[in-house]
Design a protein around this motif. Structure first.
Motif, PDB file in Angstrom:
ATOM      1  N   ARG B  59       0.866  -1.040  -0.091  1.00 15.21           N
ATOM      2  CA  ARG B  59      -0.058  -0.050  -0.021  1.00 15.21           C
ATOM      3  C   ARG B  59       0.798   1.272   0.077  1.00 15.21           C
ATOM      4  O   ARG B  59       1.109   1.611   0.979  1.00 15.21           O
ATOM      5  CB  ARG B  59      -0.841  -0.052   1.100  1.00 15.21           C
ATOM      6  N   PRO B  61       0.443   3.941  -2.582  1.00 17.47           N
ATOM      7  CA  PRO B  61       0.013   4.661  -3.998  1.00 17.47           C
ATOM      8  C   PRO B  61       0.555   6.025  -3.886  1.00 17.47           C
ATOM      9  O   PRO B  61       0.559   6.351  -5.172  1.00 17.47           O
ATOM     10  CB  PRO B  61      -1.588   4.793  -3.504  1.00 17.47           C
ATOM     11  N   LEU B  62       1.139   6.813  -2.868  1.00 14.84           N
ATOM     12  CA  LEU B  62       1.570   8.024  -3.241  1.00 14.84           C
ATOM     13  C   LEU B  62       3.159   8.010  -3.873  1.00 14.84           C
ATOM     14  O   LEU B  62       3.797   8.861  -4.055  1.00 14.84           O
ATOM     15  CB  LEU B  62       1.625   8.853  -2.141  1.00 14.84           C
ATOM     16  N   GLN B  64       5.110   7.003  -6.805  1.00 16.60           N
ATOM     17  CA  GLN B  64       4.462   6.841  -8.542  1.00 16.60           C
ATOM     18  C   GLN B  64       5.323   5.611  -8.798  1.00 16.60           C
ATOM     19  O   GLN B  64       4.480   4.962  -9.609  1.00 16.60           O
ATOM     20  CB  GLN B  64       5.330   7.932  -9.132  1.00 16.60           C
ATOM     21  N   ARG B  67       3.357   2.871  -7.858  1.00 16.16           N
ATOM     22  CA  ARG B  67       1.943   2.855  -8.287  1.00 16.16           C
ATOM     23  C   ARG B  67       1.936   2.247  -9.952  1.00 16.16           C
ATOM     24  O   ARG B  67       0.936   1.592 -10.367  1.00 16.16           O
ATOM     25  CB  ARG B  67       1.185   4.110  -8.225  1.00 16.16           C
ATOM     26  N   PRO B 345      -6.665  12.578  11.548  1.00 22.61           N
ATOM     27  CA  PRO B 345      -6.167  13.297  10.386  1.00 22.61           C
ATOM     28  C   PRO B 345      -6.390  14.497  10.255  1.00 22.61           C
ATOM     29  O   PRO B 345      -5.526  15.107   9.575  1.00 22.61           O
ATOM     30  CB  PRO B 345      -6.699  12.291   9.415  1.00 22.61           C
ATOM     31  N   HIS B 348      -3.425  16.522  11.001  1.00 18.99           N
ATOM     32  CA  HIS B 348      -2.173  16.586  10.392  1.00 18.99           C
ATOM     33  C   HIS B 348      -1.783  17.859   9.854  1.00 18.99           C
ATOM     34  O   HIS B 348      -0.373  18.463   9.839  1.00 18.99           O
ATOM     35  CB  HIS B 348      -2.182  15.501   9.421  1.00 18.99           C
ATOM     36  N   GLN B 382       1.659   2.744  11.514  1.00 19.54           N
ATOM     37  CA  GLN B 382       0.498   3.444  12.158  1.00 19.54           C
ATOM     38  C   GLN B 382      -0.123   2.544  13.227  1.00 19.54           C
ATOM     39  O   GLN B 382      -0.767   1.510  12.896  1.00 19.54           O
ATOM     40  CB  GLN B 382      -0.376   3.602  11.214  1.00 19.54           C
ATOM     41  N   ILE B 450       1.493   5.762   7.667  1.00 18.23           N
ATOM     42  CA  ILE B 450       0.862   7.178   7.245  1.00 18.23           C
ATOM     43  C   ILE B 450       1.977   8.020   6.500  1.00 18.23           C
ATOM     44  O   ILE B 450       2.941   8.274   7.032  1.00 18.23           O
ATOM     45  CB  ILE B 450       0.259   8.116   8.308  1.00 18.23           C
ATOM     46  N   ARG B 451       1.769   8.077   5.181  1.00 21.60           N
ATOM     47  CA  ARG B 451       2.500   8.746   4.238  1.00 21.60           C
ATOM     48  C   ARG B 451       4.143   8.343   4.275  1.00 21.60           C
ATOM     49  O   ARG B 451       4.727   9.358   3.815  1.00 21.60           O
ATOM     50  CB  ARG B 451       2.357  10.158   4.818  1.00 21.60           C
ATOM     51  N   ASP B 453       4.842   6.597   1.891  1.00 15.20           N
ATOM     52  CA  ASP B 453       5.037   6.497   0.585  1.00 15.20           C
ATOM     53  C   ASP B 453       5.287   8.036  -0.131  1.00 15.20           C
ATOM     54  O   ASP B 453       5.956   8.076  -0.992  1.00 15.20           O
ATOM     55  CB  ASP B 453       3.727   5.914  -0.208  1.00 15.20           C
TER      56      ASP B 453
END
Ligand SMILES: Nc1nc2c(ncn2[C@@H]2O[C@H](COP(=O)(O)OP(=O)(O)OP(=O)(O)O)[C@@H](O)[C@H]2O)c(=O)[nH]1
Ligand SMILES: [Mg+2]
Lengths: 339, 465
Positions: B59, B61-62, B64, B67, B345, B348, B382, B450-451, B453
């Motif tokens: 997981r 996705p951010l 590139q 993805r 969230p 953030h 997380q 969290i983030r 990626d």
């Protein structure tokens, strides 16, 4: 209260109002906002200029029409059938172009003050919200008919509750909208190729103008359909101005000059007859317009490195067109030499 | 004839291989952060995510490259410096997947890990396969604070320490056991008394950390001496008494302490940074804002100070003592607020904004030198789940997880201040932010994050094109 730590109790799942459900639509209030006055402010000068432009084009078109009718009449005296054929073709072209223009205009009038989607996307991208991105993208998917697609499913599974609106939109753009990009690009390449071939073959400036007008209007509509989102009122106004300008360039056989550098970049200058260069030039103009239409319709703007490049689109178009024009050109060259 | 052709063909393929190797690139990532800021957790999570990046349940996705399916695989390979211990990845992972899951232990020594990332480059004329070697160093956060010492001589450093002992402060009370030594600068050096003072000073540093939660504690090796425990160069104290002139003779107390300080810098600090910190390409700076907010204004300011000193030492421009070590190569710095899973969230953005205020000066310096910077709120692992819950008849988004002692916790933490908190905020602040133990994750699946990626995209993205 809001800024203090509180211990929470589990809620009855059935009673709970969903916190980030796709159905929560904070979309409407923004949509009802009155149209911003900003774009209208510098309008008077621009309107005068565009008035002049349209007047000029009208005059040229009238003269061209007269000239063409004269030519047709002469042709009809020697070859009645050919003359009638040309007249029919012209009437047809006039009909479809006029119809396309009328439809474009009608949508435009309906759209006044409805750029809400674009404005909201910009708002979400500029702010650090966390609650509206999913609903916004889901609505976009419904509009474009993507909500059943595999890419939409992929987007949904990639999401997590910790993504903020900007990330949600970026993901949507890179997962779902890239497919709409592909559909729209295919339309751009197709229409640009048609314009190229037609203008390379046609010998009548009026036909060129009408054809360019017709196909570019169609292109704008097709791109909007690919995204399922319209360019909006001001987007359409800008597109229409560009289309009219392209039409004028086509009528005055000026396209080669307008896109000279791109022609040179494509490595076709010098190898082509004037007519073929004119055709390819008009094709590149059409591709450029198509990209503008895409930028205008795409609700979530591209990041700088994602933007499709004109060079790539033109290359795709040229590859298609070469099949027609390349052979044509060589024949003519050979013929010229043997004479 | 045939043999010549064969030779040529062999030479050709050899040249291609050499070229490939020359094109294989490496990237050294500096993971920077005070002690307990989350460095080890970050490295562990990073390795875990990368190793699972090509699995179906990945997981990221951010990121590139992931993805778009351009990633072919990632694996750990032996690091080039064979004499340095390998990062204890498996041990850390065993703890995270243990029953009950626990966080990795606080780091006590330096270690390295090297990852081989294979990817499919973009572009029409690109090679069929690219390889990027990613090198990461883990070390105790305490040692990082030795870095600013390199720019200070004994007198300057002593003055800095003296300035923190303001009358009436708790620090001054804690410092009493060693400040009471009061040696005469010119008197002959007394080994026993000095060793005693150094012990008292070490105890003082521990107390500052344990009781006051402070971070700016120097020298770092006093807290964690490693294999140098008991060496004379670890037996000195800052000179907080009347500063002598230049007249002290060789062998006087002041000169010996000064000499030991310089020896410390030379052998422990400079050597360490030359060996492990040279040639960084990218940097990530982890900041635990929430912990500092929990501990109070003094602790918060102290952390701000410590960060500032460290970032000053990294000064990316020329003309710096350390310029040759770092400057020419670091071209991207990512500041992250770690442990973002401790707040909901919607907070953030505030967390990032607070971080931006905290590292504002460092960011400006870096930008001025042409280094690009960014700020993110991340959680390497997380530990909490976002879920709606009820409180006083209202439905709120909260965090569900387990406290460090294992008890179930379902809370909506308080609001994070969007800027450096002022008096009023400190006066009116609510309960502290809770800490959570790692989540229970099915063995073999990647850890939730969290983030991470987004951090990967910023730190590696452009090197995988
Ligand atoms: N919830 C949460 N807690 C974290 C995370 N990362 C670190 N922590 C907490 O922070 C503590 C310290 O993390 P470490 O990774 O050991 O910190 P470090 O920077 O390596 O510390 P030293 O080795 O002492 O310098 C952990 O024991 C966790 O309690 C995270 O991503 N989420
Ligand atoms: Mg550690």
């Amino acid at each position: 209260m809001e800024d203090r730590r509180v211990v929470l109790e589990p809620i009855d799942e059935a009673l709970a109002e969903p916190v980030r459900a796709a159905t929560r639509t904070a979309l409407e209030p923004v949509a009802e906002e009155p149209a911003q006055a900003a774009p209208e402010a510098p309008a008077s000068a621009r309107r005068a200029r565009s008035g002049l432009l349209i007047g000029g084009i009208g005059l040229v078109a009238l003269l061209l029409l007269a000239q063409m009718l004269l030519g047709l009449w002469r042709l009809a005296q020697d070859y009645p059938l050919l003359g009638a054929g040309w007249a029919l073709a012209l009437a047809l072209l006039l009909g479809v172009a006029g119809n396309a223009l009328w439809r474009f205009w009608r949508t435009l009038a309906r759209l006044r003050g409805r750029d809400a989607l674009h404005r909201q996307a910009r708002f979400l991208l500029d702010h650090d919200g966390v609650s509206e991105g999913v609903a916004f993208c889901t609505r976009l998917a419904e509009l474009s008919g993507d909500s059943g697609s595999a890419s939409f499913q992929r987007w949904r599974t990639a999401l997590s509750a910790t993504h903020n609106d900007r990330e949600v939109l970026a993901l949507y753009s890179q997962t779902v909208l890239v497919e709409a990009d592909e559909r729209a690009l295919a339309q751009v390449v197709r229409h640009a190729g048609d314009v190229s071939v037609m203008l390379a073959l046609s010998r009548f400036p009026l036909v060129d103008m009408l054809f360019v007008l017709w196909r570019q209007l169609r292109l704008a509509e097709d791109v909007a359909r690919a995204y399922g989102v319209d360019a909006g009122y001001w987007g359409r106004v800008r597109l229409l101005r560009a289309i009219v300008r392209n039409m004028a360039l086509a009528g005055a056989s000026e396209v080669a000059a307008e896109v000279g550098t791109q022609l040179a970049g494509a490595g076709v200058i010098g190898k082509l007859s004037t007519a073929a260069a004119q055709g390819i030039g008009a094709g590149i103009l059409t591709a450029r317009l198509g990209l503008r239409a895409m930028a205008a319709c795409r609700a979530i703007p591209w990041r700088e490195d994602e933007r499709p490049r004109l060079a790539r689109v033109s290359a795709g178009m040229l590859a298609n067109v070469r099949r027609y024009l390349g052979a044509d050109d060589e024949d003519r060259e050979r013929g010229g030499r043997s004479r | 004839m045939a043999s010549i052709a064969d030779t040529l063909a062999t030479a050709g393929s050899l040249a291609g291989e050499l070229l490939d190797r020359a094109l294989d690139r490496q990237l050294r990532l500096a993971v920077t952060g005070l002690s307990q800021s989350g460095k080890t957790a970050f490295i562990t999570a990073l390795v875990n995510q990368l190793e699972n990046a090509c699995a179906a349940d990945s997981r990221l996705p951010l990121w590139q490259a992931q993805r778009r399916g351009r990633l072919l695989g990632v694996r750990r390979v032996p690091q080039t410096n064979a004499h340095i211990p390998s990062f204890a990845y498996t041990a850390a992972l065993d703890r995270l997947f243990g029953d009950p899951p626990t966080w990795p232990e606080s780091t006590r020594g330096v270690s390295e890990v090297r990852l081989e990332i294979r990817y499919r480059p973009v572009g029409r004329f690109a090679r069929a396969r690219g390889t990027l070697y990613l090198d990461i160093v883990d070390y105790p956060g305490e040692w990082l604070l030795d870095l600013p010492l390199l720019r200070l001589d004994y007198r300057a450093w002593s003055a800095q320490v003296a300035a923190t002992l303001t009358p009436g402060s708790r620090r001054r009370d804690l410092a009493a056991p060693w400040t009471s030594w009061q040696p005469a600068a010119a008197s002959p050096f007394a080994e026993e008394a000095a060793a005693g003072a150094a012990r008292a000073y070490t105890a003082y540093l521990h107390a500052c950390r344990g009781q006051l939660g402070l971070s700016l504690l120097q020298p770092g090796r006093f807290l964690l001496p490693g294999e140098h425990e008991g060496a004379p160069m670890l037996q000195f104290v800052p000179w907080v008494w009347a500063m002598p002139g230049d007249t002290c003779a060789e062998g006087s107390t002041f000169r010996v302490l000064e000499h030991r300080y310089e020896q410390y810098k030379k052998h422990l600090v400079r050597g360490f940074y030359r060996r492990h910190f040279a040639g960084f390409d990218r940097q990530i700076v982890l900041v635990d804002c929430l912990h500092a907010l929990n501990r109070g204004p003094e602790c918060f300011r102290d952390m701000q100070h410590a960060l500032h000193r460290i970032m000053e030492s990294f000064a990316y421009g020329k003309g710096n003592l350390l310029a040759r070590l770092f400057a020419p190569r670091i071209d991207r710095v990512l500041f992250v607020a770690s442990k973002a899973d401790h707040v909901t969230p919607d907070q953030h953005a505030h967390l990032v904004s607070l971080l931006q205020h905290l590292v504002r000066d460092s960011q400006l310096v870096a930008r001025f030198e042409g280094v690009s910077t960014d700020c993110l709120a991340i959680a390497s692992v997380q530990a909490t789940e976002v879920a709606p819950g009820r409180a006083g008849g209202r439905t709120l988004n909260g965090l569900r997880g387990h406290a460090l002692d294992g008890s179930a916790l379902f809370v909506r933490p308080g609001e994070v201040p969007a800027a450096i908190p002022d008096e009023r905020w400190w006066r009116e602040r609510g309960e502290p932010f809770d800490s959570f133990r790692p989540p229970r994750v099915e063995a073999g699946s990647p850890l939730p994050h969290i983030r991470l990626d987004a951090a990967l995209e910023y730190l590696l993205g452009d090197r995988l094109d």
